[in-house]
Motif scaffolding. Structure first.
Motif, mmCIF file in Angstrom:
data_model
loop_
_atom_site.group_PDB
_atom_site.id
_atom_site.type_symbol
_atom_site.label_atom_id
_atom_site.label_comp_id
_atom_site.label_asym_id
_atom_site.label_seq_id
_atom_site.Cartn_x
_atom_site.Cartn_y
_atom_site.Cartn_z
ATOM 1 N N ASN A 1 -45.414 -23.826 5.179
ATOM 2 C CA ASN A 1 -46.487 -25.229 4.759
ATOM 3 C C ASN A 1 -45.642 -25.706 3.696
ATOM 4 O OD1 ASN A 1 -47.396 -23.200 3.405
ATOM 5 N ND2 ASN A 1 -49.461 -23.982 3.005
ATOM 6 N N VAL A 2 -45.213 -25.256 2.606
ATOM 7 C CA VAL A 2 -44.583 -25.838 1.453
ATOM 8 C C VAL A 2 -43.655 -26.147 1.921
ATOM 9 C CG1 VAL A 2 -44.052 -25.012 -1.123
ATOM 10 C CG2 VAL A 2 -45.943 -24.172 -0.413
ATOM 11 N N ALA A 3 -43.171 -26.093 2.544
ATOM 12 C CA ALA A 3 -41.474 -26.169 2.935
ATOM 13 C C ALA A 3 -41.773 -27.550 3.546
ATOM 14 C CB ALA A 3 -40.533 -25.431 3.887
ATOM 15 N N MET A 4 -42.378 -28.147 4.901
ATOM 16 C CA MET A 4 -42.859 -28.822 5.208
ATOM 17 C C MET A 4 -43.737 -29.964 4.554
ATOM 18 S SD MET A 4 -41.927 -29.469 8.084
ATOM 19 C CE MET A 4 -43.133 -30.768 8.874
ATOM 20 N N LEU A 5 -44.317 -29.609 3.363
ATOM 21 C CA LEU A 5 -45.153 -30.474 1.955
ATOM 22 C C LEU A 5 -43.725 -31.568 1.598
ATOM 23 C CD1 LEU A 5 -47.285 -31.311 0.190
ATOM 24 C CD2 LEU A 5 -47.475 -29.750 -1.084
ATOM 25 N N GLY A 6 -42.715 -30.363 1.077
ATOM 26 C CA GLY A 6 -41.493 -30.925 0.828
ATOM 27 C C GLY A 6 -41.233 -32.084 1.890
ATOM 28 N N PHE A 7 -40.565 -31.497 3.146
ATOM 29 C CA PHE A 7 -40.174 -32.429 3.650
ATOM 30 C C PHE A 7 -40.973 -33.966 3.592
ATOM 31 C CE2 PHE A 7 -39.741 -33.972 8.636
ATOM 32 C CZ PHE A 7 -38.033 -33.501 8.571
ATOM 33 N N PHE A 8 -42.091 -33.686 3.944
ATOM 34 C CA PHE A 8 -43.244 -35.527 3.871
ATOM 35 C C PHE A 8 -42.683 -35.811 2.863
ATOM 36 C CE2 PHE A 8 -47.788 -36.388 2.489
ATOM 37 C CZ PHE A 8 -47.533 -37.328 3.529
ATOM 38 N N LEU A 9 -43.026 -35.348 0.998
ATOM 39 C CA LEU A 9 -43.037 -36.121 0.141
ATOM 40 C C LEU A 9 -41.071 -36.852 -0.152
ATOM 41 C CD1 LEU A 9 -43.857 -33.582 -2.243
ATOM 42 C CD2 LEU A 9 -44.845 -35.431 -2.061
ATOM 43 N N GLY A 10 -40.388 -36.138 0.258
ATOM 44 C CA GLY A 10 -38.823 -36.810 0.923
ATOM 45 C C GLY A 10 -39.611 -37.779 1.814
ATOM 46 N N ALA A 11 -40.584 -37.555 2.759
ATOM 47 C CA ALA A 11 -40.483 -39.016 3.770
ATOM 48 C C ALA A 11 -40.938 -40.013 3.120
ATOM 49 C CB ALA A 11 -41.301 -38.651 5.034
ATOM 50 N N MET A 12 -42.182 -39.731 2.271
ATOM 51 C CA MET A 12 -43.183 -40.112 1.580
ATOM 52 C C MET A 12 -42.583 -41.232 0.668
ATOM 53 S SD MET A 12 -46.384 -40.673 2.821
ATOM 54 C CE MET A 12 -46.707 -41.472 2.003
ATOM 55 N N LYS A 13 -41.291 -40.402 0.090
ATOM 56 C CA LYS A 13 -40.364 -41.485 -1.656
ATOM 57 C C LYS A 13 -40.074 -42.420 -0.324
ATOM 58 C CE LYS A 13 -37.266 -39.861 -2.774
ATOM 59 N NZ LYS A 13 -35.930 -38.674 -3.032
ATOM 60 N N ASP A 14 -39.461 -42.464 1.226
ATOM 61 C CA ASP A 14 -39.312 -44.085 1.447
ATOM 62 C C ASP A 14 -40.294 -45.078 1.690
ATOM 63 O OD1 ASP A 14 -36.748 -42.523 1.030
ATOM 64 O OD2 ASP A 14 -36.744 -42.394 4.068
ATOM 65 N N ASP A 15 -40.883 -44.637 1.870
ATOM 66 C CA ASP A 15 -42.413 -45.695 2.561
ATOM 67 C C ASP A 15 -43.205 -45.653 0.319
ATOM 68 O OD1 ASP A 15 -42.559 -44.689 4.796
ATOM 69 O OD2 ASP A 15 -43.966 -44.761 5.458
ATOM 70 N N THR A 16 -43.617 -45.170 0.180
ATOM 71 C CA THR A 16 -44.304 -45.348 -1.030
ATOM 72 C C THR A 16 -44.551 -44.229 -2.047
ATOM 73 O OG1 THR A 16 -46.747 -45.569 -1.695
ATOM 74 C CG2 THR A 16 -46.270 -44.364 0.015
ATOM 75 N N GLY A 17 -45.033 -44.603 -3.321
ATOM 76 C CA GLY A 17 -44.593 -43.477 -4.374
ATOM 77 C C GLY A 17 -45.963 -42.419 -4.703
ATOM 78 N N ILE A 18 -46.907 -42.661 -3.706
ATOM 79 C CA ILE A 18 -48.148 -42.585 -4.214
ATOM 80 C C ILE A 18 -48.475 -40.562 -4.671
ATOM 81 C CG2 ILE A 18 -48.539 -41.961 -1.487
ATOM 82 C CD1 ILE A 18 -51.472 -42.591 -2.479
ATOM 83 N N PHE A 19 -47.255 -39.936 -4.220
ATOM 84 C CA PHE A 19 -47.469 -38.529 -4.476
ATOM 85 C C PHE A 19 -46.447 -37.985 -5.841
ATOM 86 C CE2 PHE A 19 -49.386 -38.045 -0.352
ATOM 87 C CZ PHE A 19 -50.284 -37.946 -0.703
ATOM 88 N N ASN A 20 -46.428 -38.158 -7.205
ATOM 89 C CA ASN A 20 -45.336 -38.422 -7.753
ATOM 90 C C ASN A 20 -45.383 -36.570 -7.758
ATOM 91 O OD1 ASN A 20 -44.354 -37.196 -10.523
ATOM 92 N ND2 ASN A 20 -46.166 -38.149 -11.413
ATOM 93 N N PRO A 21 -44.498 -36.808 -7.870
ATOM 94 C CA PRO A 21 -43.768 -34.932 -7.557
ATOM 95 C C PRO A 21 -44.201 -33.809 -9.295
ATOM 96 C CG PRO A 21 -41.397 -35.955 -6.945
ATOM 97 C CD PRO A 21 -43.076 -37.642 -7.476
ATOM 98 N N ASP A 22 -43.799 -34.583 -9.979
ATOM 99 C CA ASP A 22 -44.299 -34.107 -11.338
ATOM 100 C C ASP A 22 -45.581 -33.131 -11.429
ATOM 101 O OD1 ASP A 22 -41.865 -34.122 -12.223
ATOM 102 O OD2 ASP A 22 -42.279 -35.771 -13.275
ATOM 103 N N SER A 23 -46.368 -33.760 -10.775
ATOM 104 C CA SER A 23 -48.212 -33.661 -10.697
ATOM 105 C C SER A 23 -48.172 -33.004 -9.641
ATOM 106 C CB SER A 23 -48.525 -34.955 -10.447
ATOM 107 O OG SER A 23 -48.957 -36.112 -11.297
ATOM 108 N N LEU A 24 -47.349 -32.804 -8.738
ATOM 109 C CA LEU A 24 -47.502 -31.303 -7.824
ATOM 110 C C LEU A 24 -46.967 -30.537 -7.751
ATOM 111 C CD1 LEU A 24 -48.914 -31.468 -5.239
ATOM 112 C CD2 LEU A 24 -46.854 -31.892 -3.890
ATOM 113 N N ALA A 25 -45.822 -30.628 -8.809
ATOM 114 C CA ALA A 25 -45.205 -29.343 -9.352
ATOM 115 C C ALA A 25 -46.303 -28.492 -10.692
ATOM 116 C CB ALA A 25 -44.095 -29.078 -10.218
#
Length: 182
Positions: free
Chosen positions: A127-151
């Motif tokens: 699930n965590v690997a898929m979350l990272g995969f999703f974040l990579g895909a969302m980065k192309d669409d929008t910056g709504i999820f801040n990787p630092d906040s998630l970390a």
């Protein structure tokens, strides 16, 4: 681009659907974004379908209607088959599958999160690997999820277990890299 986002997270009981929903919701709230969540998990303990709804932005209710979701995280290919109808036309789907999953109605990206989790020695963390995969895909669409906040959310969740936190953060990064390599 809208500041409102509707995301479906789908999988089977025990795959961590609710865990990644809480991480995403917590990260969005840490960035002062309004969040609503809801889930259906009656059969979760028996490996049944679990679906979670995450709304970020100005919404009045937590449920997502069919054909309106911006994104879908499918923790199994079967989850995509069961819940892709929630996606709006052209919506983004990331699917945990070693084989390509295709559907002309949506932007679908497949990644083998199971292989990443196994390589990391933590097979329960697909699930965590898929979350990272999703974040990579969302980065192309929008910056709504801040990787630092998630970390920060991950470090808080596992503050009593720093080695686990580091493993989870590494898998998150591996998932993001998997998307970049596709």
């Amino acid at each position: 681009m809208s500041n409102n986002h509707q995301i479906i997270i789908s999988g089977l009981g025990g795959q961590g659907v609710l865990f990644i929903t809480k991480l995403l919701a917590g990260a969005a709230m840490a960035d002062n974004l309004p969040v609503l969540t809801s889930e259906t998990h009656g059969m979760a303990q028996r490996g049944g379908n679990v679906i979670s709804y995450l709304k970020i932005g100005d919404f009045s209710g937590p449920l997502i209607r069919p054909a309106t979701a911006d994104a879908l995280i499918a923790l199994k290919a079967e989850s995509f088959a069961h819940h892709s109808s929630f996606l709006k036309p052209g919506g983004l789907a990331v699917v945990n599958s070693p084989d390509p999953v295709e559907d002309d109605r949506y932007r679908v990206f497949s990644g083998d999160a199971a292989a990443l989790a196994q390589a990391a020695g933590n097979v329960r963390s697909e699930n965590v690997a898929m979350l990272g995969f999703f974040l990579g895909a969302m980065k192309d669409d929008t910056g709504i999820f801040n990787p630092d906040s998630l970390a920060r959310m991950i470090k808080e969740k596992f503050q009593a277990k720093p080695a686990v936190a580091q493993n989870v953060l590494s898998l998150l990064e591996s998932g993001m890299q998997l998307y970049e390599k596709r």
